[in-house]
Design a protein around this motif. Structure first.
Motif, PDB file in Angstrom:
ATOM      1  N   LEU A 197       0.968  -1.184   0.116  1.00  0.00           N
ATOM      2  CA  LEU A 197       0.042  -0.061   0.043  1.00  0.00           C
ATOM      3  C   LEU A 197       0.803   1.401  -0.027  1.00  0.00           C
ATOM      4  CD1 LEU A 197      -2.847   1.322   0.053  1.00  0.00           C
ATOM      5  CD2 LEU A 197      -2.633   0.986   2.650  1.00  0.00           C
ATOM      6  N   ALA A 198       2.163   1.137   0.712  1.00  0.00           N
ATOM      7  CA  ALA A 198       2.802   2.267   0.635  1.00  0.00           C
ATOM      8  C   ALA A 198       3.174   2.795  -0.636  1.00  0.00           C
ATOM      9  CB  ALA A 198       4.146   2.142   1.512  1.00  0.00           C
ATOM     10  N   ALA A 199       3.470   1.973  -1.687  1.00  0.00           N
ATOM     11  CA  ALA A 199       4.068   2.480  -2.932  1.00  0.00           C
ATOM     12  C   ALA A 199       2.941   3.044  -3.683  1.00  0.00           C
ATOM     13  CB  ALA A 199       4.383   1.145  -3.690  1.00  0.00           C
ATOM     14  N   LEU A 200       1.537   3.089  -3.164  1.00  0.00           N
ATOM     15  CA  LEU A 200       0.427   3.406  -3.981  1.00  0.00           C
ATOM     16  C   LEU A 200      -0.047   5.089  -3.446  1.00  0.00           C
ATOM     17  CD1 LEU A 200      -2.112   2.861  -5.912  1.00  0.00           C
ATOM     18  CD2 LEU A 200      -3.422   2.114  -4.058  1.00  0.00           C
ATOM     19  N   VAL A 201       0.701   5.257  -2.348  1.00  0.00           N
ATOM     20  CA  VAL A 201       0.285   6.436  -1.747  1.00  0.00           C
ATOM     21  C   VAL A 201       0.560   7.558  -2.399  1.00  0.00           C
ATOM     22  CG1 VAL A 201       0.433   7.957   0.347  1.00  0.00           C
ATOM     23  CG2 VAL A 201       0.162   5.451   0.962  1.00  0.00           C
ATOM     24  N   LEU A 202       1.830   7.766  -2.753  1.00  0.00           N
ATOM     25  CA  LEU A 202       2.280   9.035  -3.628  1.00  0.00           C
ATOM     26  C   LEU A 202       1.681   9.210  -4.950  1.00  0.00           C
ATOM     27  CD1 LEU A 202       6.097   9.694  -2.287  1.00  0.00           C
ATOM     28  CD2 LEU A 202       4.020  10.626  -1.312  1.00  0.00           C
ATOM     29  N   PRO A 203       1.666   8.187  -5.826  1.00  0.00           N
ATOM     30  CA  PRO A 203       1.184   8.264  -7.226  1.00  0.00           C
ATOM     31  C   PRO A 203      -0.408   8.690  -6.950  1.00  0.00           C
ATOM     32  CG  PRO A 203       2.544   6.422  -6.622  1.00  0.00           C
ATOM     33  CD  PRO A 203       2.424   6.940  -5.700  1.00  0.00           C
TER      34      PRO A 203
END
Length: 304
Positions: free
Chosen positions: A166-172
């Motif tokens: 989920l962390a990789a989805l936050v900024l995009p």
């Protein structure tokens, strides 16, 4: 009857998009076979396969009708560069793109509703309106680079690239959601302002409802009408932005597939992405039209 008309209009738009993609293939420099091969291997056997698959040895009308028939049945052709069916190429990458688009859309809508309801005072409205203007005017890739620099490179809170967890989805998702929230907030706020001037709001206040209840139960519902009509715009914004944002954040998805297909002149994949984008646009636009009928029953009466 209304639903059938909406669906019929959507099918017409989809047909136009598919036809435009087919004409783009014919208009590409060189022969149609050369366009389909792209930078892939070029052998007599492959050329004969392409001629047979696309019926290029038959009249133009037959070629076009066969293309529509295959498209209608989900046959998007074959990538001779990747040596795989286009349906598999897109199918493998569609989930990361849909996940990112849904996360961005949901976050943008939630932010817009919260800001429209909470920035009612003059000073908060001015601050919010300034921030919204900045977000709408800033290219999404620049927002993404700023977020990467601060939260990934400097503080190390989120991954720099990839699609793990989920962390990789936050900024995009935030990158795509901020411009969307900027536009929707303005639309919702203006809609709430107009709704608060309607007689039903005076009646609601006379019954002793608190201002928050008036905003949430009555004004917001009427403000949703113009916001729902922007669903088609929202789809186009997300589809256009996701190609760049997936590249900025090094994410898998249709963005990477599209860039690779364009760079290698893999026309079957490019055409499939175009048709898929048109199908997504038609689906969401039709859903928006039907949602308007649910939100405002007056529209059902006016179109019956």
């Amino acid at each position: 009857m209304i639903v059938l008309r909406r669906l019929g209009a959507g099918l017409v738009v989809l047909w136009v998009a598919a036809t435009a993609a087919y004409l783009a293939l014919l208009a590409a420099p060189g022969s149609t076979v050369d366009s389909i091969i792209g930078d892939g291997a070029d052998t007599p056997l492959i050329r004969s396969q392409i001629i047979q698959e696309w019926n290029l040895d038959r009249p133009a009308v037959v070629q076009y009708l066969d293309y529509l028939w295959r498209f209608g049945h989900g046959d998007l052709g074959r990538s001779y560069l990747l040596q795989r069916p286009v349906r598999d190429v897109i199918g493998d990458q569609i989930f990361p793109t849909v996940k990112l688009a849904l996360a961005a859309a949901g976050l943008g809508i939630v932010l817009a509703v919260l800001l429209a309801l909470t920035t009612r005072r003059p000073w908060s409205r001015r601050v919010s309106s300034t921030a919204e203007l900045v977000l709408v005017s800033t290219p999404p890739f620049l927002i993404g680079l700023v977020l990467l620099s601060v939260f990934s490179f400097q503080f190390g809170l989120f991954p720099v690239s990839g699609d793990r967890g989920l962390a990789a989805l936050v900024l995009p998702a935030i990158t795509l959601a901020l411009p969307v929230a900027g536009v929707l907030t303005q639309v919702l706020r203006d809609g709430i302002d107009r709704a608060l001037e309607e007689p039903f709001v005076v009646t609601a206040r006379a019954r002793g409802l608190r201002e928050r209840a008036v905003l949430a139960r009555h004004a917001l519902r009427h403000a949703l009408l113009p916001a729902v009509s922007l669903l088609g715009w929202l789809c186009g914004t997300l589809l256009g932005g996701v190609v760049i944002i997936e590249t900025v954040f090094g994410r898998p998805g249709l963005g990477q597939v599209t860039l690779q297909a364009v760079g290698s002149e893999d026309m079957p994949v490019v055409l499939a992405v175009v048709v898929f984008s048109a199908a997504a646009y038609v689906l969401l636009n039709t859903a928006a039209d039907l949602a308007l009928l649910v939100v405002d029953p007056r529209l059902r009466a006016s179109t019956s």
